[in-house]
Write a protein that holds these residues in place. Structure first.
Motif, PDB file in Angstrom:
ATOM      1  N   SER A  50      -0.120  10.648   0.556  1.00 22.23           N
ATOM      2  CA  SER A  50      -0.301   9.323   1.151  1.00 22.23           C
ATOM      3  C   SER A  50      -0.549   9.383   2.659  1.00 22.23           C
ATOM      4  CB  SER A  50       0.926   8.449   0.866  1.00 22.23           C
ATOM      5  OG  SER A  50       2.049   8.896   1.621  1.00 22.23           O
ATOM      6  N   TRP A 108       5.481   0.391  -0.845  1.00 18.47           N
ATOM      7  CA  TRP A 108       4.568  -0.188  -1.839  1.00 18.47           C
ATOM      8  C   TRP A 108       4.546  -1.710  -1.716  1.00 18.47           C
ATOM      9  CZ3 TRP A 108       5.622  -0.921  -7.695  1.00 18.47           C
ATOM     10  CH2 TRP A 108       4.444  -1.255  -8.362  1.00 18.47           C
ATOM     11  N   HIS A 131      -6.419  -2.921   3.253  1.00 21.02           N
ATOM     12  CA  HIS A 131      -5.414  -1.933   2.866  1.00 21.02           C
ATOM     13  C   HIS A 131      -5.063  -1.047   4.038  1.00 21.02           C
ATOM     14  CE1 HIS A 131      -6.098  -2.098  -1.736  1.00 21.02           C
ATOM     15  NE2 HIS A 131      -5.803  -3.266  -1.202  1.00 21.02           N
ATOM     16  N   GLU A 185      -2.450   3.784  -0.432  1.00 23.10           N
ATOM     17  CA  GLU A 185      -1.722   2.880  -1.318  1.00 23.10           C
ATOM     18  C   GLU A 185      -1.574   3.476  -2.718  1.00 23.10           C
ATOM     19  OE1 GLU A 185      -4.619   2.202   0.075  1.00 23.10           O
ATOM     20  OE2 GLU A 185      -4.200   0.814   1.733  1.00 23.10           O
ATOM     21  N   ASP A 221       2.348  -2.781   1.071  1.00 22.41           N
ATOM     22  CA  ASP A 221       0.945  -2.671   0.682  1.00 22.41           C
ATOM     23  C   ASP A 221       0.515  -3.869  -0.165  1.00 22.41           C
ATOM     24  OD1 ASP A 221       0.747  -0.313   2.002  1.00 22.41           O
ATOM     25  OD2 ASP A 221       0.904   0.959   0.222  1.00 22.41           O
ATOM     26  N   ARG A 230       2.010   4.282  -4.535  1.00 18.74           N
ATOM     27  CA  ARG A 230       2.358   3.760  -5.853  1.00 18.74           C
ATOM     28  C   ARG A 230       2.715   4.899  -6.811  1.00 18.74           C
ATOM     29  NH1 ARG A 230      -1.755   0.958  -6.344  1.00 18.74           N
ATOM     30  NH2 ARG A 230      -3.077   2.292  -7.651  1.00 18.74           N
TER      31      ARG A 230
END
Length: 327
Positions: free
Chosen positions: A35, A121, A134, A42, A124, A46
């Motif tokens: 990430s 998360w 994003h 994103e 986001d 996740r």
């Protein structure tokens, strides 16, 4: 009271359960690192969250199964959560304590990691719902990218806790120099111990002084009928309700109840001895356990427990002061 078949299955499969969360916990930092450098942080956030969530659930199952297994093999007292360590020679119990603490630390660190991943998360998702672009790396400091440095640090500590826990588990299964030495000393001590297989003095209880003229009903000892026999030098102290002196010992012979009266069926022998340091040592001997009563002793047909066996922990609570008159 014996555990249900499901609990027994979960306990036996503890070695299998631990490998699932361990593999996921080791994999988790890789997804978290993705990430930080990916064009789609994103997606990696996740992914890391779901890996962490499954790993945390697996960790909880592994922790529970390990506790049940420890009780099943008598390293942890029934109803207890940690093994009792009374001497430095109880190497396995000491290692198991550290093993449990490392596993518990892993679950706590895992909970923190999953919470931090959920926060990342959630941010986001909020940004996406608000129409904001994003999250990207441009313009962001390194520790603010992706899941964030705090989540990564917590994840790495989770790996460390579970790695240490796994190492200790391997020592308990395969042994090391310390455990092998302790096992060899235990075998040698058993070989030199005249009562290692059979409690000779307890079986010779008729040579002691009887404390009662007839058997009495003892709720504290399975609601059986019992009679207590004490060494001659300690009989007065026993009758006066005082602690026995070092070197003294008492035996309780028991009979099963039949219609409110003692039957011919002999029950277990209970043995209490006061060591030189004044502390009580206990033994429980039942050479032929009736099938209908094996649930009391974990399904065994022969039982000989001696201090510091965890099975005697509750007995030691009642006799901690060297009193032999508990009924």
């Amino acid at each position: 009271m014996t555990a249900s078949p499901l609990i027994e299955l979960i306990a036996r499969e503890h070695p299998a359960f631990v490998h699932v969360p361990l593999g996921l916990v080791i994999t988790l930092p890789l997804a978290m690192l993705g990430s930080f450098w990916s064009r789609n942080p994103e997606r990696w956030t996740r992914t890391a969250f779901f890996i962490g969530l499954v790993a945390l659930a697996g960790s909880a199952v592994a922790l529970f199964s390990g506790l049940m297994w420890g009780r099943q093999i008598a390293l942890i007292p029934g109803g207890g959560y940690f093994p009792v360590v009374d001497s430095g020679k109880q190497v396995l119990q000491r290692i198991l304590q550290l093993h449990e603490l490392a596993a518990l630390s892993g679950v706590l660190l895992g909970s923190l990691t999953v919470w931090l991943l959920w926060r990342a998360w959630h941010r986001d998702n909020q940004a996406a719902l608000g129409g904001a672009p994003h999250r990207r790396h441009e313009g962001r400091r390194f520790w603010e990218r992706g899941v964030g440095i705090p989540a990564l640090a917590a994840g790495l500590m989770w790996v460390g806790a579970w790695g240490f826990c796994g190492k200790l588990g391997g020592v308990m299964v395969f042994g090391n120099e310390e455990t092998n030495k302790a096992a060899a000393e235990a075998v040698e001590a058993k070989r030199l111990d005249a009562e290692a297989e059979v409690p000779v003095r307890a079986l010779d209880y008729a040579s002691l002084e009887p404390a009662q003229a007839a058997p009495f009903r003892s709720k504290a000892h399975g609601n059986r009928w019992g009679r207590i026999w004490v060494t001659a030098s300690a009989i007065d102290a026993y009758k006066a309700g005082k602690p026995l002196e070092p070197g003294a010992y008492a035996v309780m012979s028991t009979y099963e109840d039949h219609g409110g009266k003692p039957s011919q069926d002999v029950g277990p022998l209970y043995f209490l001895e006061i060591a030189a340091d004044g502390k009580p040592k206990l033994a429980f001997y039942w050479p032929r356990v009736p099938e209908a009563q094996r649930a009391e002793v974990g399904g065994e047909d022969f039982v000989y427990w001696r201090s510091p066996d965890p099975h005697l922990a509750s007995c030691l609570t009642c006799h901690a002061k060297g009193m032999a008159g508990s009924r």
